[in-house]
Design a protein around this motif. Sequence first.
Motif, PDB file in Angstrom:
ATOM      1  N   ASP A  85       0.871  -1.028  -0.128  1.00  0.00           N
ATOM      2  CA  ASP A  85      -0.042  -0.078   0.108  1.00  0.00           C
ATOM      3  C   ASP A  85       0.630   1.144  -0.001  1.00  0.00           C
ATOM      4  OD1 ASP A  85      -2.448  -1.667   0.124  1.00  0.00           O
ATOM      5  OD2 ASP A  85      -2.716  -1.588   2.278  1.00  0.00           O
ATOM      6  N   ASN A  86       1.900   1.114   0.653  1.00  0.00           N
ATOM      7  CA  ASN A  86       2.944   2.473   0.530  1.00  0.00           C
ATOM      8  C   ASN A  86       4.257   2.102   0.617  1.00  0.00           C
ATOM      9  OD1 ASN A  86       3.424   0.825   3.085  1.00  0.00           O
ATOM     10  ND2 ASN A  86       3.868   2.595   4.203  1.00  0.00           N
ATOM     11  N   TYR A  87       4.599   1.128  -0.389  1.00  0.00           N
ATOM     12  CA  TYR A  87       5.964   1.012  -0.547  1.00  0.00           C
ATOM     13  C   TYR A  87       6.327   0.207  -2.028  1.00  0.00           C
ATOM     14  CZ  TYR A  87       5.442  -3.880   0.661  1.00  0.00           C
ATOM     15  OH  TYR A  87       5.147  -5.294   0.792  1.00  0.00           O
ATOM     16  N   LEU A  88       7.496   0.115  -2.363  1.00  0.00           N
ATOM     17  CA  LEU A  88       7.776  -0.603  -3.595  1.00  0.00           C
ATOM     18  C   LEU A  88       9.316  -1.145  -3.293  1.00  0.00           C
ATOM     19  CD1 LEU A  88       7.162   1.871  -6.487  1.00  0.00           C
ATOM     20  CD2 LEU A  88       5.673   0.204  -5.594  1.00  0.00           C
ATOM     21  N   LEU A  89       9.527  -2.074  -3.706  1.00  0.00           N
ATOM     22  CA  LEU A  89      10.648  -2.912  -3.585  1.00  0.00           C
ATOM     23  C   LEU A  89      11.304  -3.014  -5.051  1.00  0.00           C
ATOM     24  CD1 LEU A  89      12.751  -4.243  -1.706  1.00  0.00           C
ATOM     25  CD2 LEU A  89      11.897  -6.556  -2.272  1.00  0.00           C
ATOM     26  N   ILE A  90      12.460  -2.485  -5.413  1.00  0.00           N
ATOM     27  CA  ILE A  90      13.129  -2.303  -6.621  1.00  0.00           C
ATOM     28  C   ILE A  90      14.216  -2.450  -6.693  1.00  0.00           C
ATOM     29  CG2 ILE A  90      11.112  -0.873  -7.410  1.00  0.00           C
ATOM     30  CD1 ILE A  90      13.009   1.568  -7.421  1.00  0.00           C
ATOM     31  N   ASP A  91      14.755  -2.610  -8.119  1.00  0.00           N
ATOM     32  CA  ASP A  91      16.515  -2.613  -8.182  1.00  0.00           C
ATOM     33  C   ASP A  91      16.961  -1.244  -7.416  1.00  0.00           C
ATOM     34  OD1 ASP A  91      16.905  -5.071  -9.387  1.00  0.00           O
ATOM     35  OD2 ASP A  91      16.021  -4.166 -11.358  1.00  0.00           O
ATOM     36  N   TYR A  92      18.153  -1.613  -6.933  1.00  0.00           N
ATOM     37  CA  TYR A  92      19.053  -0.536  -6.611  1.00  0.00           C
ATOM     38  C   TYR A  92      20.000  -0.067  -7.663  1.00  0.00           C
ATOM     39  CZ  TYR A  92      22.879   2.124  -4.415  1.00  0.00           C
ATOM     40  OH  TYR A  92      23.864   2.951  -4.211  1.00  0.00           O
ATOM     41  N   ILE A  93      20.012   1.048  -8.107  1.00  0.00           N
ATOM     42  CA  ILE A  93      20.776   1.650  -9.227  1.00  0.00           C
ATOM     43  C   ILE A  93      21.857   2.235  -8.657  1.00  0.00           C
ATOM     44  CG2 ILE A  93      20.785   2.539 -11.551  1.00  0.00           C
ATOM     45  CD1 ILE A  93      18.757   0.422 -11.297  1.00  0.00           C
ATOM     46  N   GLU A  94      22.915   1.700  -9.128  1.00  0.00           N
ATOM     47  CA  GLU A  94      24.448   2.348  -8.479  1.00  0.00           C
ATOM     48  C   GLU A  94      24.709   3.482  -9.691  1.00  0.00           C
ATOM     49  OE1 GLU A  94      28.995   1.254  -7.312  1.00  0.00           O
ATOM     50  OE2 GLU A  94      27.782  -0.552  -7.747  1.00  0.00           O
ATOM     51  N   GLY A  95      25.366   4.443  -9.234  1.00  0.00           N
ATOM     52  CA  GLY A  95      25.708   5.438 -10.323  1.00  0.00           C
ATOM     53  C   GLY A  95      25.430   6.930  -9.663  1.00  0.00           C
ATOM     54  N   TYR A  96      25.479   7.748 -10.850  1.00  0.00           N
ATOM     55  CA  TYR A  96      25.175   9.375 -10.302  1.00  0.00           C
ATOM     56  C   TYR A  96      24.133   9.740 -11.238  1.00  0.00           C
ATOM     57  CZ  TYR A  96      29.797   9.507  -7.980  1.00  0.00           C
ATOM     58  OH  TYR A  96      30.949   9.061  -7.373  1.00  0.00           O
ATOM     59  N   THR A  97      23.210  10.567 -10.365  1.00  0.00           N
ATOM     60  CA  THR A  97      22.106  11.261 -11.263  1.00  0.00           C
ATOM     61  C   THR A  97      22.695  12.140 -12.293  1.00  0.00           C
ATOM     62  OG1 THR A  97      21.749  13.016  -9.826  1.00  0.00           O
ATOM     63  CG2 THR A  97      20.611  10.891  -9.472  1.00  0.00           C
ATOM     64  N   LEU A  98      22.328  12.582 -13.361  1.00  0.00           N
ATOM     65  CA  LEU A  98      22.445  13.705 -14.126  1.00  0.00           C
ATOM     66  C   LEU A  98      23.003  14.844 -13.345  1.00  0.00           C
ATOM     67  CD1 LEU A  98      21.318  13.155 -17.596  1.00  0.00           C
ATOM     68  CD2 LEU A  98      23.071  11.732 -16.351  1.00  0.00           C
ATOM     69  N   PHE A  99      22.081  15.144 -12.518  1.00  0.00           N
ATOM     70  CA  PHE A  99      22.188  16.378 -11.585  1.00  0.00           C
ATOM     71  C   PHE A  99      23.669  16.192 -10.912  1.00  0.00           C
ATOM     72  CE2 PHE A  99      21.817  19.004  -7.890  1.00  0.00           C
ATOM     73  CZ  PHE A  99      21.353  20.015  -8.133  1.00  0.00           C
ATOM     74  N   GLU A 100      23.992  15.140 -10.327  1.00  0.00           N
ATOM     75  CA  GLU A 100      25.140  14.933  -9.638  1.00  0.00           C
ATOM     76  C   GLU A 100      26.203  14.972 -10.453  1.00  0.00           C
ATOM     77  OE1 GLU A 100      23.724  11.943  -5.960  1.00  0.00           O
ATOM     78  OE2 GLU A 100      24.170  11.141  -7.681  1.00  0.00           O
ATOM     79  N   CYS A 101      26.124  14.494 -11.770  1.00  0.00           N
ATOM     80  CA  CYS A 101      27.327  14.470 -12.733  1.00  0.00           C
ATOM     81  C   CYS A 101      27.749  16.018 -13.046  1.00  0.00           C
ATOM     82  CB  CYS A 101      26.680  13.972 -14.067  1.00  0.00           C
ATOM     83  SG  CYS A 101      26.663  12.036 -13.983  1.00  0.00           S
ATOM     84  N   LEU A 102      26.672  16.965 -13.083  1.00  0.00           N
ATOM     85  CA  LEU A 102      26.731  18.344 -13.127  1.00  0.00           C
ATOM     86  C   LEU A 102      27.431  18.895 -12.095  1.00  0.00           C
ATOM     87  CD1 LEU A 102      23.298  19.507 -15.301  1.00  0.00           C
ATOM     88  CD2 LEU A 102      25.948  18.984 -16.272  1.00  0.00           C
ATOM     89  N   THR A 103      27.005  18.766 -10.879  1.00  0.00           N
ATOM     90  CA  THR A 103      27.866  19.117  -9.858  1.00  0.00           C
ATOM     91  C   THR A 103      29.235  18.776  -9.422  1.00  0.00           C
ATOM     92  OG1 THR A 103      27.000  17.563  -8.190  1.00  0.00           O
ATOM     93  CG2 THR A 103      25.434  19.617  -8.667  1.00  0.00           C
ATOM     94  N   GLN A 104      29.424  17.552 -10.146  1.00  0.00           N
ATOM     95  CA  GLN A 104      30.671  16.946  -9.900  1.00  0.00           C
ATOM     96  C   GLN A 104      31.671  17.191 -11.046  1.00  0.00           C
ATOM     97  OE1 GLN A 104      30.655  13.338  -7.924  1.00  0.00           O
ATOM     98  NE2 GLN A 104      28.822  13.557  -6.892  1.00  0.00           N
ATOM     99  N   GLY A 105      31.085  17.717 -12.260  1.00  0.00           N
ATOM    100  CA  GLY A 105      32.105  17.688 -13.194  1.00  0.00           C
ATOM    101  C   GLY A 105      32.129  16.387 -14.092  1.00  0.00           C
ATOM    102  N   ILE A 106      31.337  15.614 -14.079  1.00  0.00           N
ATOM    103  CA  ILE A 106      31.505  14.227 -14.716  1.00  0.00           C
ATOM    104  C   ILE A 106      30.746  14.602 -15.982  1.00  0.00           C
ATOM    105  CG2 ILE A 106      30.773  11.797 -14.811  1.00  0.00           C
ATOM    106  CD1 ILE A 106      30.407  11.667 -11.742  1.00  0.00           C
TER     107      ILE A 106
END
Length: 209
Positions: A85-106
């Motif tokens: 009712d209030n949760y999902l169990l899904i894959d954990y995705i390792e990596g950086y969001t594109l937002f994080e890429c821009l803040t870290q210069g990736i």
Amino acid sequence: MNSTVELVNSIKLKIDKNDISILEKDSALEFIGAGRSAVVFKIQSTDKALKVFFPDCTSIAKEEAEIYEILKGNPYFPTLYEAGDNYLLIDYIEGYTLFECLTQGIPLTKSTISETDHALSLARKAGLNPSDIHLRNIILTPEGKIKLIDVARFRQTKDCRQWTDLKKVFFTFYSKSYFPKKFPVSVLNTVAYLYKKNIIHVASYKKSS
């Protein structure tokens, strides 16, 4: 290890406007982040993530679960393993969001954009209308592949231009050699706020071949 329901029930939150505090949780849960409708944890020693929705957002949990079922087998989106009712169990995705890429210069590449385009086209072929595509729900994995998360708005009927506008910015500005590849978080948040409020607009462009 405790069951998924037991893990969910172990979480005690304090929600004060936009401030979310975690008062209690099972030790197996590693906090990843919080959004407008849910908090997300990685279940330690597994490759799965637990997304727990706020009490007034359970309808979003149901909607997102149904959309993940439609996307089943699409390699660009997490697999849904369990839903409540209030949760999902899904894959954990390792990596950086594109937002994080821009803040870290990736650096982001044209293949990053084209792969995201392809992922969204597959979702459209499945009868969905991908909406609310922004830098924080596109992840660049360590292998350089693209994964998309947060699909609750993929059945909206409105025409969402966010991804189209992000592509315009990429090809018009970011892809140029002289354009910066790293930005402060405050700058990106300000631009996102002004865009959402329709204070700034992205002009049309013609992509060069």
